[in-house]
Design a protein around this motif. Structure first.
Motif, PDB file in Angstrom:
ATOM      1  N   ASP A  21       0.875  -1.183   0.000  1.00 35.47           N
ATOM      2  CA  ASP A  21       0.000   0.000   0.000  1.00 35.47           C
ATOM      3  C   ASP A  21       0.907   1.226   0.000  1.00 35.47           C
ATOM      4  O   ASP A  21       1.399   1.668   1.029  1.00 35.47           O
ATOM      5  N   ILE A  28      -0.519   5.136  -7.192  1.00 34.82           N
ATOM      6  CA  ILE A  28      -0.936   4.606  -5.899  1.00 34.82           C
ATOM      7  C   ILE A  28      -1.176   3.116  -6.032  1.00 34.82           C
ATOM      8  O   ILE A  28      -1.937   2.670  -6.898  1.00 34.82           O
ATOM      9  N   VAL A  68      -2.620  -0.252  -4.244  1.00 35.76           N
ATOM     10  CA  VAL A  68      -3.535  -0.740  -3.210  1.00 35.76           C
ATOM     11  C   VAL A  68      -3.394  -2.260  -3.199  1.00 35.76           C
ATOM     12  O   VAL A  68      -3.673  -2.911  -4.207  1.00 35.76           O
ATOM     13  N   MET A 127      -3.785   1.294  -8.627  1.00 33.51           N
ATOM     14  CA  MET A 127      -5.190   1.666  -8.544  1.00 33.51           C
ATOM     15  C   MET A 127      -5.579   2.419  -9.812  1.00 33.51           C
ATOM     16  O   MET A 127      -5.372   3.621  -9.928  1.00 33.51           O
ATOM     17  N   LEU A 130      -3.738  12.482   1.531  1.00 29.15           N
ATOM     18  CA  LEU A 130      -3.533  11.150   0.958  1.00 29.15           C
ATOM     19  C   LEU A 130      -3.384  10.102   2.057  1.00 29.15           C
ATOM     20  O   LEU A 130      -3.866   8.965   1.926  1.00 29.15           O
ATOM     21  N   LEU A 184      -6.798   9.317   3.334  1.00 28.15           N
ATOM     22  CA  LEU A 184      -7.611   8.573   2.363  1.00 28.15           C
ATOM     23  C   LEU A 184      -7.115   7.147   2.155  1.00 28.15           C
ATOM     24  O   LEU A 184      -7.919   6.228   1.993  1.00 28.15           O
ATOM     25  N   PHE A 185      -5.785   6.967   2.114  1.00 27.92           N
ATOM     26  CA  PHE A 185      -5.250   5.675   1.671  1.00 27.92           C
ATOM     27  C   PHE A 185      -4.595   4.859   2.778  1.00 27.92           C
ATOM     28  O   PHE A 185      -4.305   3.681   2.550  1.00 27.92           O
ATOM     29  N   ASN A 186      -4.305   5.454   3.934  1.00 30.73           N
ATOM     30  CA  ASN A 186      -3.598   4.724   4.990  1.00 30.73           C
ATOM     31  C   ASN A 186      -2.416   3.939   4.400  1.00 30.73           C
ATOM     32  O   ASN A 186      -2.314   2.721   4.534  1.00 30.73           O
ATOM     33  N   PRO A 187      -1.507   4.663   3.729  1.00 31.78           N
ATOM     34  CA  PRO A 187      -0.411   3.963   3.038  1.00 31.78           C
ATOM     35  C   PRO A 187       0.680   3.507   4.002  1.00 31.78           C
ATOM     36  O   PRO A 187       0.838   4.069   5.095  1.00 31.78           O
ATOM     37  N   GLY A 188       1.450   2.506   3.582  1.00 29.41           N
ATOM     38  CA  GLY A 188       2.623   2.108   4.354  1.00 29.41           C
ATOM     39  C   GLY A 188       3.808   3.015   4.093  1.00 29.41           C
ATOM     40  O   GLY A 188       4.676   3.199   4.946  1.00 29.41           O
ATOM     41  N   ARG A 203       1.897   4.282  10.925  1.00 29.52           N
ATOM     42  CA  ARG A 203       2.910   3.420  10.306  1.00 29.52           C
ATOM     43  C   ARG A 203       3.383   3.952   8.949  1.00 29.52           C
ATOM     44  O   ARG A 203       4.145   3.269   8.251  1.00 29.52           O
ATOM     45  N   MET A 260     -10.961  -0.826  -0.045  1.00 25.64           N
ATOM     46  CA  MET A 260      -9.590  -0.338   0.061  1.00 25.64           C
ATOM     47  C   MET A 260      -9.236  -0.126   1.529  1.00 25.64           C
ATOM     48  O   MET A 260      -9.554   0.898   2.126  1.00 25.64           O
ATOM     49  N   ASP A 290      -2.822   0.055   4.501  1.00 24.64           N
ATOM     50  CA  ASP A 290      -1.785  -0.695   5.212  1.00 24.64           C
ATOM     51  C   ASP A 290      -2.306  -1.362   6.486  1.00 24.64           C
ATOM     52  O   ASP A 290      -1.952  -2.488   6.804  1.00 24.64           O
ATOM     53  N   CYS A 316      -9.786   5.178   3.615  1.00 30.17           N
ATOM     54  CA  CYS A 316     -11.107   5.747   3.273  1.00 30.17           C
ATOM     55  C   CYS A 316     -11.587   6.839   4.214  1.00 30.17           C
ATOM     56  O   CYS A 316     -12.784   7.140   4.230  1.00 30.17           O
ATOM     57  N   GLU A 317     -10.701   7.461   4.990  1.00 32.46           N
ATOM     58  CA  GLU A 317     -11.172   8.507   5.913  1.00 32.46           C
ATOM     59  C   GLU A 317     -11.405   9.821   5.158  1.00 32.46           C
ATOM     60  O   GLU A 317     -10.725  10.831   5.372  1.00 32.46           O
TER      61      GLU A 317
END
Lengths: 385, 385
Positions: free
Chosen positions: A205, A219, A221, A226, A311, A314-318, A352, B226, B229, B234-235
């Motif tokens: 992610d 991005i 996912v 995505m 971002l 929205l995406f909770n990326p690593g 994280r 989606m 991580d 999705c927030e």
């Protein structure tokens, strides 16, 4: 033989991404036994795609696991159409850039035909100078705009003024080398390249931000790009961040992330005339203590931090990876970026999330284009014959 | 028998989502022959999960394809913890709400223990009144906050003031019915429910916006939620849209989409005292010509449109669905929302994006919770014994 085909592609993908690997290591990664690896390697070697050799430094005693190595003769043409520069490279199986040619470009008024002819000319130069025993297996191109999947149509490339230009089709026609030609968005390809062999390895992610003249995004996912409904997802540069007195954006809106953090915004904020300085020069001056440049970089960093915070929510990326000219911007404006993230991203969303600069640096999009060019081969290594 | 298990779940999923289906229709959907359907149906009927019957209106002549129907005796407890209201329902296999109980809640100061006790009490009431032959197969709960996958811990629920509250574990303990208890975020579950049986059927790249008191989001990418991580993606409600004089948000930031478009913002803009009116009442007044209410709704619609334009640029969705109280807002403020989308979303990004209101209306999150409760059964229909 055909029952092996999916495994053939998997094995070839492993040596393409990781470089030479012992049969034992391949067996472990693929979860199959060594006799299967032996059979697969024999087929790939027969097709000229890999070689096998004793590992360096082994003595005559015992039977060391042979090392499987991508063939040095197999390559793709990788093409990178950035706003300011056209690049064509020969990239070998294994991901090494073997040779490259670049050409500067005037920023505006360059039409499809001119760009395609220049790219084809550079490509043919590289092909004619390639060693006689080498084989081109595909062409992958990175473009700074929105690309239709399937045929490589540029739906929208605002920096070059392109709308619905048949780039993929025309490029294939001009190259005329009976190999598949695939086109992707530069930031999408950069994201995939960083995930395969850069700053995002092991982080499925992932957000990759690419500063060219504008700002693009790729991005992932769950380890997949995505694309969205039509393949046009990830347009982070046109997220509205400044709804009140935002700068005009080439897309026709105002206050987009790209308008507030792109090259034009930084150069203007630093009080330089358009075209008189690069992002790298302004950042260098800022780091050297120039107060106007410092304030400009900090201001850009503030907007960039708002975009990244959004971002992250929205995406909770690593990981968030800063690529292209955003490497320079992030290096100098990290305090502003992290302060905005702390203020606007939710603690659970950011707990994280790592911030990193691109590991592939200026070659991220080119390497991504090369991987796109290799996709058909890796999908079915024996299909090209 | 066990070799059939994946297909058993697939068949049961079809009748759960679509209702009664003929054996012929099931064979076609699953791409298997009718004798396989016969065998699968016999196993599921033996386990009490489906019944078979002649289709209505068939005459004695010929051999019509029997209709497979979800058993009327199989149900889950579906729980919906919204900011203002607790709901517990019995939802049957097939997705029908069989019975429900609700309780209002004071907005603040309600602790985990109180909420869990109330939910368990409502759940036990429903269970005690369920027909003797009926069987509860699971519990699914929707919560208005960020949920840790696996154990249903509420990591963050700002409207209720919850941080790291062991909701899933405590709810399971209080219900004490030896069935799996799963918890999800309300907007995530609403998105999945709209995709399964609502306004998003057939659209795998989907954005669901849920207005409770705040604004949540559930985003499907390629038909999958989606998560990001850590499962906290999705927030959308905490996307910063107003960086200058934004309203305070419960999350500690200012100018979040939720702060500008949530219930508190609308009530305040309409000049009402907090708690003295609902969103639906303000929207009704606006539609009836009240100028203050109209201006309030239009202002909210403007911010909502900015948020949706950003989401369209980022996700290139096939559909954006307005759920919860955002149904009312969108109904009245569609001109503002669409104007902002036209201005800020790229033409290529928005060309195929539909705007719709939730088809499941006030039950979207509850139906999503029920589907979460059915997940174990559908994953392996014979596991529960």
């Amino acid at each position: 033989m055909t029952r092996h085909r999916p495994s053939l592609g998997t094995l070839l993908h492993h040596v393409h991404v990781s470089g030479p690997l012992s049969r034992a290591a391949l067996a472990e990664r693929m979860g199959v036994n060594r006799s299967t690896i032996l059979a697969l390697t024999a087929e790939l070697a027969g097709a000229g795609l890999v070689t096998e050799e004793r590992p360096a430094g082994t003595t005559g005693a015992g039977r060391p696991s042979l090392v499987v190595r991508p063939s040095p003769h197999v390559f793709v043409l990788a093409i990178d159409v950035a706003v300011d520069r056209l690049t064509v490279a020969r990239v070998g199986l294994g991901g090494q850039i073997l040779d490259r040619r670049s050409a500067g470009r005037t920023r505006t008024g360059v039409d499809l035909d001119t760009v395609v002819r220049k790219l084809a000319s550079l490509g043919h130069e590289l092909l004619s100078e390639a060693p006689a025993e080498s084989v081109c297996v595909g062409v992958g191109a990175s473009y700074c705009g929105m690309i239709r999947p399937g045929d490589g149509m540029v739906r929208y490339g605002p920096e070059m003024g392109w709308v619905d230009q048949a780039f993929g089709t025309e490029l294939a026609r001009a190259l005329d080398i009976s190999r598949p030609v695939a086109v992707g968005n530069e930031a999408h390809l950069g994201a995939l390249a960083e995930y395969e062999r850069g700053a995002g390895v092991g982080v499925p992610d992932l957000i990759y931000l690419h500063g060219d003249v504008g700002v693009g995004g790729g991005i992932l996912v769950g380890g997949r790009l995505m694309g969205g409904d039509g393949g046009y997802g990830c347009e982070v540069g046109h997220m509205l961040v400044n709804p009140f007195d935002g700068r005009d954006c080439l897309c026709g809106s105002q206050g987009c992330l790209e308008a507030e953090t792109g090259e034009y915004a930084l150069i203007a904020a630093a009080g330089r005339a358009p075209g008189s300085a690069t992002v790298a020069e302004v950042v260098r001056d800022a780091l050297a203590g120039d107060q106007v440049a410092s304030a400009a970089v900090a201001g850009i960093g503030d907007w960039l931090g708002i975009g990244v915070a959004n971002l992250i929510n929205l995406f909770n990326p690593g990981v968030v990876i800063f690529g292209g000219m955003l490497r320079d911007v992030f290096t100098a404006a990290a305090p502003q970026v992290t302060a905005r993230i702390s203020r606007h991203a939710m603690p659970v969303s950011r707990e994280r999330a790592q911030l990193r600069v691109s590991a592939l640096a200026d070659d991220a999009t080119l390497i991504g284009a090369a991987d796109l060019g290799f996709a058909c081969l890796l999908d079915d290594p024996l299909a090209l014959g």
